[in-house]
Design a protein around this motif. Structure first.
Motif, PDB file in Angstrom:
ATOM      1  N   ALA A  84       0.813  -1.221   0.000  1.00 59.46           N
ATOM      2  CA  ALA A  84       0.000   0.000   0.000  1.00 59.46           C
ATOM      3  C   ALA A  84       0.847   1.272   0.000  1.00 59.46           C
ATOM      4  O   ALA A  84       0.320   2.355  -0.212  1.00 59.46           O
ATOM      5  CB  ALA A  84      -0.930   0.008   1.216  1.00 59.46           C
ATOM      6  N   ILE A  85       2.151   1.157   0.216  1.00 53.76           N
ATOM      7  CA  ILE A  85       3.016   2.338   0.244  1.00 53.76           C
ATOM      8  C   ILE A  85       3.338   2.744  -1.191  1.00 53.76           C
ATOM      9  O   ILE A  85       3.740   1.917  -2.008  1.00 53.76           O
ATOM     10  CB  ILE A  85       4.320   2.063   1.013  1.00 53.76           C
ATOM     11  N   GLY A  86       3.177   4.017  -1.485  1.00 56.10           N
ATOM     12  CA  GLY A  86       3.512   4.521  -2.804  1.00 56.10           C
ATOM     13  C   GLY A  86       3.885   5.987  -2.742  1.00 56.10           C
ATOM     14  O   GLY A  86       3.545   6.689  -1.792  1.00 56.10           O
ATOM     15  N   TYR A  87       4.605   6.447  -3.738  1.00 51.10           N
ATOM     16  CA  TYR A  87       4.956   7.861  -3.835  1.00 51.10           C
ATOM     17  C   TYR A  87       4.949   8.276  -5.295  1.00 51.10           C
ATOM     18  O   TYR A  87       5.114   7.445  -6.187  1.00 51.10           O
ATOM     19  CB  TYR A  87       6.322   8.149  -3.183  1.00 51.10           C
ATOM     20  N   ALA A  88       4.692   9.548  -5.497  1.00 52.63           N
ATOM     21  CA  ALA A  88       4.637  10.077  -6.860  1.00 52.63           C
ATOM     22  C   ALA A  88       5.212  11.490  -6.857  1.00 52.63           C
ATOM     23  O   ALA A  88       4.878  12.303  -5.993  1.00 52.63           O
ATOM     24  CB  ALA A  88       3.205  10.097  -7.366  1.00 52.63           C
TER      25      ALA A  88
END
Length: 171
Positions: A84-88
């Motif tokens: 569930a961890i994400g970055y943009a």
């Protein structure tokens, strides 16, 4: 580092803005978290084992049952949390999302960044992962990305630092 496009047809409210491509952290973060939890549970198992030998009573078995339940729960939840961890990276800010049940989306404007830390403890170095922590003007900002490949952490640190300096210089 694998990426998957967010569903542009059906964004999921404030946690999945349309048109965002989320970068994922390394799956080795789940292994590191499971190892850490396993070490803590092993200590509790040793204590429970000693109690079972020393105390002739039923209640140490409750401790053993709780350890088993916690181990199963951890084995199920941790890999899902890591996925569930994400970055943009966007033009003016960095988005960081976390959580399954309690979801969080942190938006960090580049102009608010003061400095960027890269950290890795002994287990993280062994697992070849690192953590980036963004320090902003707000002391309460929870802007960390855990589980990055070391090369990606270095690239992101340099990119965020340069973008932060450029935005700050433009003020």
């Amino acid at each position: 580092m694998s990426e998957h496009p967010a569903s542009s047809a059906m964004p999921s409210g404030p946690f999945d803005p349309a048109g965002i491509v989320w970068s994922r952290v390394s799956p080795r973060l789940a292994t590191a978290r499971l190892l850490s939890a396993g070490i803590a549970l092993a200590v509790v198992v040793v204590v429970a084992g000693v109690l079972l030998v020393v105390v002739d009573h039923w209640w140490p078995w409750v401790l053993v049952a709780l350890v088993v339940i916690d181990a199963v729960w951890t084995a199920v939840v941790v890999p899902r949390q890591v996925r569930a961890i994400g970055y943009a990276e966007r033009d003016d800010d960095l988005l960081i999302r976390k959580g399954i049940l309690f979801r969080t989306l942190v938006v960090v404007p580049y102009g608010r960044m003061q400095y960027v830390d890269v950290q890795a403890g002994p287990l993280a170095r062994r697992m070849r992962i690192a953590q980036i922590q963004l320090h902003t003007a707000s002391a309460s900002t929870d802007a960390t990305i855990d589980g990055l490949e070391p090369a990606e952490a270095e690239r992101l640190r340099d990119r965020l630092a340069s973008r932060g300096e450029a935005r700050l210089a433009g003020l």
